[in-house]
Design a protein around this motif. Sequence first.
Motif, PDB file in Angstrom:
ATOM      1  N   THR A 299       1.054  -1.511   0.078  1.00  0.00           N
ATOM      2  CA  THR A 299      -0.041   0.039  -0.282  1.00  0.00           C
ATOM      3  C   THR A 299       1.187   1.708  -0.258  1.00  0.00           C
ATOM      4  O   THR A 299       0.281   2.535  -0.338  1.00  0.00           O
ATOM      5  N   GLN A 300       2.078   1.287   0.124  1.00  0.00           N
ATOM      6  CA  GLN A 300       3.122   1.961   0.524  1.00  0.00           C
ATOM      7  C   GLN A 300       3.177   3.054   1.490  1.00  0.00           C
ATOM      8  O   GLN A 300       2.783   4.516   1.168  1.00  0.00           O
ATOM      9  N   GLN A 301       2.635   2.014   2.729  1.00  0.00           N
ATOM     10  CA  GLN A 301       1.708   3.307   3.373  1.00  0.00           C
ATOM     11  C   GLN A 301       2.179   3.146   5.190  1.00  0.00           C
ATOM     12  O   GLN A 301       2.926   1.816   5.160  1.00  0.00           O
ATOM     13  N   TRP A 302       2.692   3.693   5.863  1.00  0.00           N
ATOM     14  CA  TRP A 302       3.609   3.241   7.534  1.00  0.00           C
ATOM     15  C   TRP A 302       2.412   3.108   8.386  1.00  0.00           C
ATOM     16  O   TRP A 302       1.117   3.538   8.325  1.00  0.00           O
TER      17      TRP A 302
ATOM     18  N   PRO B 100      -3.131   2.748   8.820  1.00  0.00           N
ATOM     19  CA  PRO B 100      -2.479   3.408   8.581  1.00  0.00           C
ATOM     20  C   PRO B 100      -2.032   4.817   9.178  1.00  0.00           C
ATOM     21  O   PRO B 100      -2.566   5.370  10.476  1.00  0.00           O
TER      22      PRO B 100
ATOM     23  N   TYR C  20       2.512  11.965   9.921  1.00  0.00           N
ATOM     24  CA  TYR C  20       2.150  10.631   9.271  1.00  0.00           C
ATOM     25  C   TYR C  20       0.838  10.426   9.551  1.00  0.00           C
ATOM     26  O   TYR C  20       0.025  10.788  10.366  1.00  0.00           O
TER      27      TYR C  20
ATOM     28  N   ASP D 107      -2.540   9.718   7.170  1.00  0.00           N
ATOM     29  CA  ASP D 107      -2.887   8.417   6.637  1.00  0.00           C
ATOM     30  C   ASP D 107      -2.128   7.399   5.557  1.00  0.00           C
ATOM     31  O   ASP D 107      -2.000   7.562   4.698  1.00  0.00           O
ATOM     32  N   GLY D 108      -1.000   6.959   6.860  1.00  0.00           N
ATOM     33  CA  GLY D 108       0.335   6.356   6.038  1.00  0.00           C
ATOM     34  C   GLY D 108       1.062   6.929   5.739  1.00  0.00           C
ATOM     35  O   GLY D 108       2.404   6.489   5.461  1.00  0.00           O
ATOM     36  N   LYS D 109       1.108   8.298   5.558  1.00  0.00           N
ATOM     37  CA  LYS D 109       2.306   9.000   4.635  1.00  0.00           C
ATOM     38  C   LYS D 109       2.931   9.749   5.792  1.00  0.00           C
ATOM     39  O   LYS D 109       2.622  10.895   6.228  1.00  0.00           O
TER      40      LYS D 109
END
Length: 820
Positions: free
Chosen positions: A629-632, A640, A650, A652-654
């Motif tokens: 998902t390319q998320q943390w 996320p 961070y 939404d995971g970005k």
Amino acid sequence: MNILQKTIFLSLAFLLCSSALFGQSAKLKRANKYMQELNYSSAIELYQQILEDHDISEAKINLADCYRHTADSENAEYWYGQVVRLAEAEPINKLYYALALQENGKGDLAKTWVEEYIAVVPDNVRAHNLLKGLDMAEELMTKHAGIYEVRNLPINSDLDDFSPAIYEDNVIFASDRDRGSAIKREHTWTGSPFLELFKVQIKNESGQFGAETYGKPEKFSKDLNSKYHDAAVTFSADQSEIYFTRNNYKDGKTGKDDSGTTRLKVYYSRSVAGNGWGELESLPFNSDEYSVAHPCLTPDGERLFFASDMPGGFGGMDLWYSEKDNGRWGPPINMGNKVNTEGNEIFPTWQGKHTMYFSSNGLPGLGGLDIYRMDWDAENASWSDPENMGYPVNTTHDDLGIVLNAEGTFGYFSSDRPGGQGRDDIYSFVKTAAPVEVYVYDELTGKPLKGVTVTHSCAAGEALTDKDGIARFEIKLNTCCDYTAAMEGYDPNEKEGCTAGLTDVPVMVEIPLRCSVTISMEGVVYNQWSKTPLANALVTLTNDCDPDAVETVTTDESGAYSFLLNRDCCYKVKAEKQDFLADVREDQCTKNILEDFVVAVDLYLQPTKGVPTEDKSQTPPNLVFDPTTQQWINTNDGKPANTLVDGTRYVDGKIVPNDPHTWEPSSIPTNPDEPVAYLLHIYYDFDRATLRAEGIPELEKLYKMMTENPNLIIELASHTDARGSHRYNKRLSQRRAEAVVDWLVDKGVSLDRLVPRGYGETVPVNDCVNNVPCNERKHQMNRRTEFRILGCIGCVEPDKSKLSKPNDNARVDECKHCPF
């Protein structure tokens, strides 16, 4: 003309004018006998004589009933007003009183009496319909305002003229205007002549409404008119066949029921080329024991509607129909309780392909007989709900017998409303409106929605969509309305639709509806340093759909907050609290959300005082990167990440690079009650006070913070390295602080909120001081500007202010030589 007259065209026990006298019986007995014989005019005269000298309850009750039967609503109101106060009065008299009051325009009083009647007879449908009509009065008076233009015709007499029909270039109608017959025949109901069919030629060379010219009314046909009542006609599509109403009289013979009353029948005839009309035929469902009247033939000639009080109905006169089977009319079928009531449903007429009009005094209306329309759904073999035509077609008086042209834009109807020339008059009308069809459908599936309530801004009232998702309205020409569709389980939606010129092609308005979803924003406001929740923080929500709408909540003990959101909007949420910097999150959008959804936004406020600390009791989030998902991902909850870890935010995971809402505290120690100094990361060249290009993003960040915290007062603290004299470095650092102030003022920040202070070389961030060998990087780190919060406009306590304060003990220079 009263309702029963119009309904059965004066089914009667005939009493031709003569000098014969009844026996010398008591007046009351004679009056009651007249009433039983439907000789209301004679009965009224005797009851009045009786009541001049005696107060007899029976006479009052019967006199009130006589006035009701003869459609004299004013006298009916007067006498029922006395009757309802009699001990002998039946509850039904309260309903009759309410009906008379409504017809006389006294709706509030009528409502009181019908409610009293319902309290005693709670299951009477007609009473409930009357109450509903009283509640709908304002809607019925306004919903068709400006849609119809109505005119009284010059052909009307001072008696009854009603039930128009269109035949070739003539209007055919019923009238009792003929007073010139050699043999005087009058019906005893009202003492007027019997009804006959008349015709009048119409010309309109310009085609404009109101430009019609009318010939002289003359009797329609010697083949059809009899010596008793003839009225209410309908023609086949080619006008070669006629169906009409007549008393039970044929070939010189009069038929009567068991009580001696002559009822009504529907007769049929075909035109004979150049020789009038042929032999009359009585329809197979006619009877001597009940009335059949007011025929209405569909354009294909396969179905005949009519009114009748035959057994098996719901009230007085019901609407029935018969279908042709191999050229013969089949048994009558009642139209059911969607149409028929405990009152009278009469005068059906057909227009266009699928629309029927009729009159009723039992459905919710303005009073008396009102005209209704309903549409036939051939596919489902069902009728739409009857729709009241509203004012100006309907009034509180009797309105009946409407007929329209093929396009439905022009026609005639009858009414005994005030302002006419006689009792019942014929009126013409033209529609000054265009049809509007509102199509409502599910936005996701594209399928039509049935049962949606549609309203519009141009008038009161509503309509429900049919199985095809369509609600229909008549809207004044050259008018724009906002149409709103609402249905449980869907979000309401609105569209505009405009009418232009007169047309029978509907204006289409399409309204998509989305399934209702619950969208909320939820989060926790934290102390950024300690990661502990902040109670009593003010959280403000704004959006781009309605910029003026501002919602606020205060966080609870757990630091939590929540808002309900609308779809297709982008939101901005801001948290603030005294002694903290505000945190703002923008572009929290709800577009294309089709199911329940929570927008999670945690907010972190940085203290403006104290020493940075960490709450060791809080479990720091453990973050892992999901390459798919390319998320943390926060492993504590599997979602996320929306958090702040080691100065990195961070959302939404970005990772949010250069987060404009996170400031790095200076490494210079401060006391718990001292303002915190935050690094701006603005650095200077040696011996220069000019701002470097790489410092502009930091200044933009600071400017944003000042706009998000519009009451804060800050100190801009600038520093130098240890090279140069203390005096010189003090002046240099002051110029550096003032350069930052000038930049912010140019952006619009008030100078009152900015305090520039130069500290020279006195507050280094490292050990690079005088006489200490240092590399150039260490010197550069000391050539910097920081800021700290001094207070806020309107909330700074003077004795605690960090701003310079006057010295109350300062020596005052008397300045003896000053010029002023």
